[in-house]
Design a protein around this motif. Structure first.
Motif, PDB file in Angstrom:
ATOM      1  N   ASP A 371       3.524  57.651 -45.381  1.00 47.33           N
ATOM      2  CA  ASP A 371       2.873  58.758 -45.108  1.00 47.33           C
ATOM      3  C   ASP A 371       3.729  60.246 -45.204  1.00 47.33           C
ATOM      4  O   ASP A 371       3.151  61.232 -45.712  1.00 47.33           O
ATOM      5  CB  ASP A 371       1.779  58.699 -44.085  1.00 47.33           C
ATOM      6  N   GLU A 372       4.642  60.127 -44.338  1.00 50.98           N
ATOM      7  CA  GLU A 372       5.337  61.443 -44.141  1.00 50.98           C
ATOM      8  C   GLU A 372       5.944  62.012 -45.420  1.00 50.98           C
ATOM      9  O   GLU A 372       6.015  63.222 -45.365  1.00 50.98           O
ATOM     10  CB  GLU A 372       6.419  61.259 -43.095  1.00 50.98           C
ATOM     11  N   SER A 373       6.211  61.457 -46.396  1.00 47.47           N
ATOM     12  CA  SER A 373       6.603  61.893 -47.567  1.00 47.47           C
ATOM     13  C   SER A 373       5.786  61.808 -48.910  1.00 47.47           C
ATOM     14  O   SER A 373       5.785  62.836 -49.888  1.00 47.47           O
ATOM     15  CB  SER A 373       7.782  61.210 -48.359  1.00 47.47           C
ATOM     16  N   PHE A 374       4.781  61.017 -48.631  1.00 48.94           N
ATOM     17  CA  PHE A 374       3.646  60.776 -49.745  1.00 48.94           C
ATOM     18  C   PHE A 374       2.410  61.948 -49.297  1.00 48.94           C
ATOM     19  O   PHE A 374       2.059  62.631 -50.501  1.00 48.94           O
ATOM     20  CB  PHE A 374       2.935  59.529 -49.518  1.00 48.94           C
ATOM     21  N   LYS A 375       2.268  62.169 -48.257  1.00 51.43           N
ATOM     22  CA  LYS A 375       1.208  63.535 -48.084  1.00 51.43           C
ATOM     23  C   LYS A 375       1.839  64.688 -47.845  1.00 51.43           C
ATOM     24  O   LYS A 375       3.193  64.920 -47.661  1.00 51.43           O
ATOM     25  CB  LYS A 375       0.691  63.093 -46.658  1.00 51.43           C
ATOM     26  N   THR A 376       1.057  65.715 -48.343  1.00 49.84           N
ATOM     27  CA  THR A 376       1.863  67.130 -48.401  1.00 49.84           C
ATOM     28  C   THR A 376       0.567  67.997 -47.827  1.00 49.84           C
ATOM     29  O   THR A 376      -0.502  67.636 -47.896  1.00 49.84           O
ATOM     30  CB  THR A 376       2.024  67.299 -49.952  1.00 49.84           C
ATOM     31  N   PRO A 377       1.023  69.174 -47.100  1.00 53.12           N
ATOM     32  CA  PRO A 377       0.292  70.064 -47.068  1.00 53.12           C
ATOM     33  C   PRO A 377      -0.487  70.757 -48.033  1.00 53.12           C
ATOM     34  O   PRO A 377      -0.141  70.934 -49.025  1.00 53.12           O
ATOM     35  CB  PRO A 377       0.970  71.205 -46.116  1.00 53.12           C
ATOM     36  N   LEU A 378      -1.904  70.794 -47.683  1.00 54.44           N
ATOM     37  CA  LEU A 378      -2.780  71.751 -48.845  1.00 54.44           C
ATOM     38  C   LEU A 378      -3.821  72.771 -48.164  1.00 54.44           C
ATOM     39  O   LEU A 378      -4.492  71.790 -47.525  1.00 54.44           O
ATOM     40  CB  LEU A 378      -3.153  70.705 -49.896  1.00 54.44           C
ATOM     41  N   LEU A 379      -3.513  73.893 -48.227  1.00 53.98           N
ATOM     42  CA  LEU A 379      -4.522  74.721 -47.680  1.00 53.98           C
ATOM     43  C   LEU A 379      -4.973  75.905 -48.518  1.00 53.98           C
ATOM     44  O   LEU A 379      -4.192  76.355 -49.506  1.00 53.98           O
ATOM     45  CB  LEU A 379      -3.849  75.387 -46.422  1.00 53.98           C
ATOM     46  N   ILE A 380      -6.254  75.972 -48.818  1.00 56.26           N
ATOM     47  CA  ILE A 380      -6.799  77.000 -49.836  1.00 56.26           C
ATOM     48  C   ILE A 380      -7.984  77.659 -49.686  1.00 56.26           C
ATOM     49  O   ILE A 380      -8.614  77.267 -48.677  1.00 56.26           O
ATOM     50  CB  ILE A 380      -7.457  76.086 -51.000  1.00 56.26           C
ATOM     51  N   LYS A 381      -7.722  79.085 -49.862  1.00 54.06           N
ATOM     52  CA  LYS A 381      -8.968  80.021 -49.198  1.00 54.06           C
ATOM     53  C   LYS A 381      -9.189  80.703 -50.916  1.00 54.06           C
ATOM     54  O   LYS A 381      -8.432  80.833 -51.601  1.00 54.06           O
ATOM     55  CB  LYS A 381      -8.525  81.167 -48.444  1.00 54.06           C
ATOM     56  N   TRP A 382     -10.724  80.952 -50.902  1.00 57.81           N
ATOM     57  CA  TRP A 382     -11.388  81.544 -51.913  1.00 57.81           C
ATOM     58  C   TRP A 382     -12.494  81.985 -51.444  1.00 57.81           C
ATOM     59  O   TRP A 382     -13.773  81.410 -51.369  1.00 57.81           O
ATOM     60  CB  TRP A 382     -11.523  80.114 -53.030  1.00 57.81           C
ATOM     61  N   PRO A 383     -12.530  83.274 -51.187  1.00 60.49           N
ATOM     62  CA  PRO A 383     -13.582  83.986 -50.509  1.00 60.49           C
ATOM     63  C   PRO A 383     -14.968  83.877 -51.414  1.00 60.49           C
ATOM     64  O   PRO A 383     -15.070  83.942 -52.583  1.00 60.49           O
ATOM     65  CB  PRO A 383     -13.108  85.310 -50.392  1.00 60.49           C
ATOM     66  N   ASN A 384     -15.975  83.832 -50.693  1.00 63.22           N
ATOM     67  CA  ASN A 384     -17.546  83.439 -51.170  1.00 63.22           C
ATOM     68  C   ASN A 384     -17.379  82.274 -51.840  1.00 63.22           C
ATOM     69  O   ASN A 384     -18.708  81.786 -52.417  1.00 63.22           O
ATOM     70  CB  ASN A 384     -17.665  84.906 -51.771  1.00 63.22           C
ATOM     71  N   LYS A 385     -16.540  81.422 -51.913  1.00 65.27           N
ATOM     72  CA  LYS A 385     -16.660  79.906 -52.688  1.00 65.27           C
ATOM     73  C   LYS A 385     -16.328  78.930 -51.680  1.00 65.27           C
ATOM     74  O   LYS A 385     -17.193  77.962 -51.755  1.00 65.27           O
ATOM     75  CB  LYS A 385     -15.678  80.001 -53.960  1.00 65.27           C
ATOM     76  N   ILE A 386     -15.544  79.237 -50.895  1.00 68.47           N
ATOM     77  CA  ILE A 386     -14.896  78.038 -49.850  1.00 68.47           C
ATOM     78  C   ILE A 386     -15.646  78.654 -48.421  1.00 68.47           C
ATOM     79  O   ILE A 386     -15.382  79.729 -48.287  1.00 68.47           O
ATOM     80  CB  ILE A 386     -13.707  77.851 -49.984  1.00 68.47           C
ATOM     81  N   THR A 387     -16.143  77.663 -47.990  1.00 64.13           N
ATOM     82  CA  THR A 387     -17.079  78.115 -46.420  1.00 64.13           C
ATOM     83  C   THR A 387     -15.526  77.996 -45.713  1.00 64.13           C
ATOM     84  O   THR A 387     -14.920  76.930 -45.378  1.00 64.13           O
ATOM     85  CB  THR A 387     -17.736  76.810 -46.072  1.00 64.13           C
ATOM     86  N   PRO A 388     -15.402  79.255 -44.634  1.00 61.33           N
ATOM     87  CA  PRO A 388     -14.135  79.075 -43.966  1.00 61.33           C
ATOM     88  C   PRO A 388     -14.437  78.031 -42.806  1.00 61.33           C
ATOM     89  O   PRO A 388     -15.273  77.665 -42.371  1.00 61.33           O
ATOM     90  CB  PRO A 388     -14.393  80.561 -43.094  1.00 61.33           C
ATOM     91  N   GLY A 389     -12.838  77.682 -42.648  1.00 62.68           N
ATOM     92  CA  GLY A 389     -12.829  76.638 -41.639  1.00 62.68           C
ATOM     93  C   GLY A 389     -13.128  75.204 -42.007  1.00 62.68           C
ATOM     94  O   GLY A 389     -13.521  74.428 -41.173  1.00 62.68           O
ATOM     95  N   THR A 390     -13.286  74.743 -43.311  1.00 62.75           N
ATOM     96  CA  THR A 390     -13.899  73.452 -43.620  1.00 62.75           C
ATOM     97  C   THR A 390     -12.512  72.705 -43.632  1.00 62.75           C
ATOM     98  O   THR A 390     -11.277  73.030 -43.970  1.00 62.75           O
ATOM     99  CB  THR A 390     -14.101  73.507 -45.201  1.00 62.75           C
ATOM    100  N   THR A 391     -12.603  71.380 -43.286  1.00 62.90           N
ATOM    101  CA  THR A 391     -11.703  70.281 -43.249  1.00 62.90           C
ATOM    102  C   THR A 391     -12.190  69.418 -44.283  1.00 62.90           C
ATOM    103  O   THR A 391     -13.391  68.857 -44.161  1.00 62.90           O
ATOM    104  CB  THR A 391     -11.461  69.647 -41.821  1.00 62.90           C
ATOM    105  N   GLU A 392     -11.200  68.878 -45.196  1.00 66.89           N
ATOM    106  CA  GLU A 392     -11.560  67.793 -46.184  1.00 66.89           C
ATOM    107  C   GLU A 392     -10.830  66.662 -46.054  1.00 66.89           C
ATOM    108  O   GLU A 392      -9.669  66.773 -46.380  1.00 66.89           O
ATOM    109  CB  GLU A 392     -11.487  68.645 -47.601  1.00 66.89           C
ATOM    110  N   ASN A 393     -11.510  65.341 -46.223  1.00 70.19           N
ATOM    111  CA  ASN A 393     -10.524  64.211 -46.167  1.00 70.19           C
ATOM    112  C   ASN A 393     -10.502  63.489 -47.264  1.00 70.19           C
ATOM    113  O   ASN A 393     -10.037  62.237 -47.404  1.00 70.19           O
ATOM    114  CB  ASN A 393     -11.034  63.547 -45.127  1.00 70.19           C
ATOM    115  N   GLU A 394     -11.264  63.860 -48.524  1.00 71.33           N
ATOM    116  CA  GLU A 394     -11.209  63.293 -49.642  1.00 71.33           C
ATOM    117  C   GLU A 394      -9.696  63.112 -50.388  1.00 71.33           C
ATOM    118  O   GLU A 394      -8.759  64.113 -49.968  1.00 71.33           O
ATOM    119  CB  GLU A 394     -11.988  63.895 -50.806  1.00 71.33           C
TER     120      GLU A 394
END
Length: 551
Positions: A371-394
């Motif tokens: 996991d430590e090398s397989f997983k990677t950070p991913l954070l995205i903001k897109w105003p008026n499209k993404i609800t702020p503060g969302t956490t996604e586990n898919e």
């Protein structure tokens, strides 16, 4: 008279509004995209994921204003291949960039080329890692290869240039200079803002090495992992902090200190500050000189465990110190977007080219499917499209980035791209997301760090890995019961059915993504030819994926 003045004023206002409306109608309203990527930035070193090591308020801000992916992964955990996957939207075995040694096949179509063709203004600043003339960019200034932390050289379309200063600040300066002076305000833009940090050998800026060398960090629970349930692959990898981290290159001991203590320095990388000017070197020595003196006093009483802990702390001090500068500079860019009223129509993405070991399993570096090398950070903001503060586990991958960006911009993706647009997840339509497994394949062996070739499949519950080439070893991990991946249960009778099901899923994914034993053998043959010829792997086409037996 007042009435006439008032009427004239209304007419002038109406004319101005009409002119402004006409100007706005000429401006392309498609979203801007800012793609921010650091090199080897572990998700554990972003406080939105884990606040035990460092605070990263500016990177965290992207998640607070947008979405945090907790199950984002890569297809091949090594720098240049990861970048090739991102650019092409195709797995390594199809884009041909399987490892850091092979050339990138420039006949590949990359998503920036499609953006440029579709009328976007495009720019890239920072670390690409391969190729000196990236396609699809109106302007670029990139580091050659790994680049340097201090006074780095940059490659441009007009020739090379050396810029004095600290690389993370410089990359941001170049980016903001383009935004301010050469951005075409009538066009949407695609901006790739790519940091060298925190890639090895972790040279922080003066502000942060002064602060972080005074810090002590918590030890990871698996720092002294003995790999007892795993095979040769984990046991023979050369990325152990105690055994394989260089005292000079990585831990910043001077060669004089190492000689004075009579430590074997066969094959030792030199002290890594050759590009510093006299003033920079003096500031550095004022901090790292005392570290050397302290080590001299303590070394004779250190056993292996104590030395391991010392090296881990030195590693974290410098690694995290470089990230502190990245966070500062991400803040500079986010503030620019806000101050210039660009944020509302701009998607901002923060990620890394892969994960990284911060002492877990006793390691540094990456490469494994753990996991430590397989997983990677991913954070995205897109105003008026993404609800702020969302956490996604898919489950998502860097394979998906190209198609996501093309979808956001309304540009048709080539049919041979293999990812999925993340737009449904970004906009709350999770019901249409049907991915239940991820595919991974690592090729660079025998090579630096000696991580054996392997491919595998991950679901939310299990991970199955096959190590091949000079071994034939299988590993299965129960990700829910054993999140640290310490217990290989492949041969446990309780998991017989799981093994069978996961192998069937793996076979299906290899067929879906057009990977096979035939391709494995093809790339092994190329690698062996390279070793014999003493040359780089060429851009020879992989064999046709049609009419071959998939495994």
């Amino acid at each position: 008279m007042k009435y006439i003045i008032f009427t004239i004023g209304l007419l002038i206002t109406a004319c101005n509004l009409k002119e402004k409306k006409e100007q706005n109608s000429q401006i392309d309203q498609r979203p801007n995209i800012v793609f921010i990527m650091s090199d080897d930035h572990a998700y554990q070193a972003i406080s939105a994921y884990n606040d035990k090591l460092i605070q990263t308020p500016n990177i965290d801000r992207i998640a607070k204003e947008g979405i945090l992916f907790t199950n984002a992964t890569v297809t091949n955990s090594i720098c240049a291949p990861s970048r090739a996957v991102i650019l092409t939207g195709k797995h390594s075995h199809l884009n041909g960039k399987i490892d850091n040694l092979s050339d990138f096949d420039t006949t590949n179509v990359t998503f920036p080329q499609l953006f440029k063709q579709a009328g976007y203004q495009t720019a890239m600043f920072g670390k690409l890692h391969f190729g000196n003339n990236p396609k699809g960019f109106d302007e670029f200034k990139i580091l050659p290869g790994q680049g340097d932390y201090y006074n780095p050289k940059f490659i441009t379309a007009k020739g090379d240039t050396i810029i004095q200063g600290y690389v993370t600040d410089i990359i941001t300066d170049l980016t903001l200079d383009w935004m301010e002076k050469r951005r075409d305000t009538s066009k949407p833009f695609l901006l790739m803002y790519l940091h060298k940090a925190p890639h090895r050998n972790w040279l922080p800026a003066e502000k942060y090495y002064k602060a972080y060398t005074k810090k002590t960090f918590p030890l990871p629970a698996t720092l002294f992992d003995d790999y007892k349930t795993r095979g040769a692959s984990a046991k023979t990898a050369e990325m152990n902090i105690l055994k394989h981290m260089y005292l000079a290159y990585d831990d910043k001991l001077s060669l004089e200190t190492i000689k004075e203590l009579n430590i074997d320095y066969t094959g030792l990388h030199n002290y890594p500050i050759n590009r510093m000017n006299q003033e920079q070197r003096a500031s550095w020595d004022a901090v790292y000189g005392p570290i050397n003196e302290d080590f001299k006093e303590r070394y004779s009483s250190m056993n292996d465990s104590m030395l391991m802990v010392w090296k881990y702390q030195r590693y974290m001090q410098d690694y995290l110190g470089t990230i502190a500068s990245v966070d500062d500079n991400v803040g500079r860019l986010l503030n620019y977007l806000d101050d210039n009223k660009l944020s509302e129509n701009t998607m901002v993405v923060y990620t890394s080219d892969q994960g990284f070991y911060l002492g877990e399993h006793g390691w540094f570096d990456k490469r494994f499917m753990y996991d430590e090398s397989f997983k990677t950070p991913l954070l995205i903001k897109w105003p008026n499209k993404i609800t702020p503060g969302t956490t996604e586990n898919e489950m998502v991958q860097n394979l998906d980035f190209a198609q996501t960006f093309l979808d956001v911009a309304g540009i048709k993706a080539p049919e041979d791209m293999q990812g999925k647009s993340l737009v449904p997840l970004l906009t709350g339509h999770n019901e249409v997301w049907d991915r239940d497994a991820l595919y991974y394949h690592y090729y660079e062996y025998p090579a630096e760090h000696a991580v054996k070739r392997h491919y595998g499949i991950a679901t939310k519950n299990y991970k199955l890995i096959h190590f091949y080439y000079d071994v034939d070893e299988w590993e299965l991990y129960d990700r829910l019961i054993d999140p640290q991946e310490l217990n290989n249960v492949y041969n446990d009778p309780k998991y017989t059915t799981v093994v069978k099901e996961m192998k069937e899923k793996l076979k299906e994914l290899r067929k879906k993504y057009k990977d096979s034993d035939a391709l494995d053998n093809h790339y092994i043959k190329l690698y062996n030819e390279q070793k014999q010829e003493g040359t780089k792997i060429s851009n020879r086409e992989p064999p046709s994926t049609e009419n071959i037996e998939h495994s």
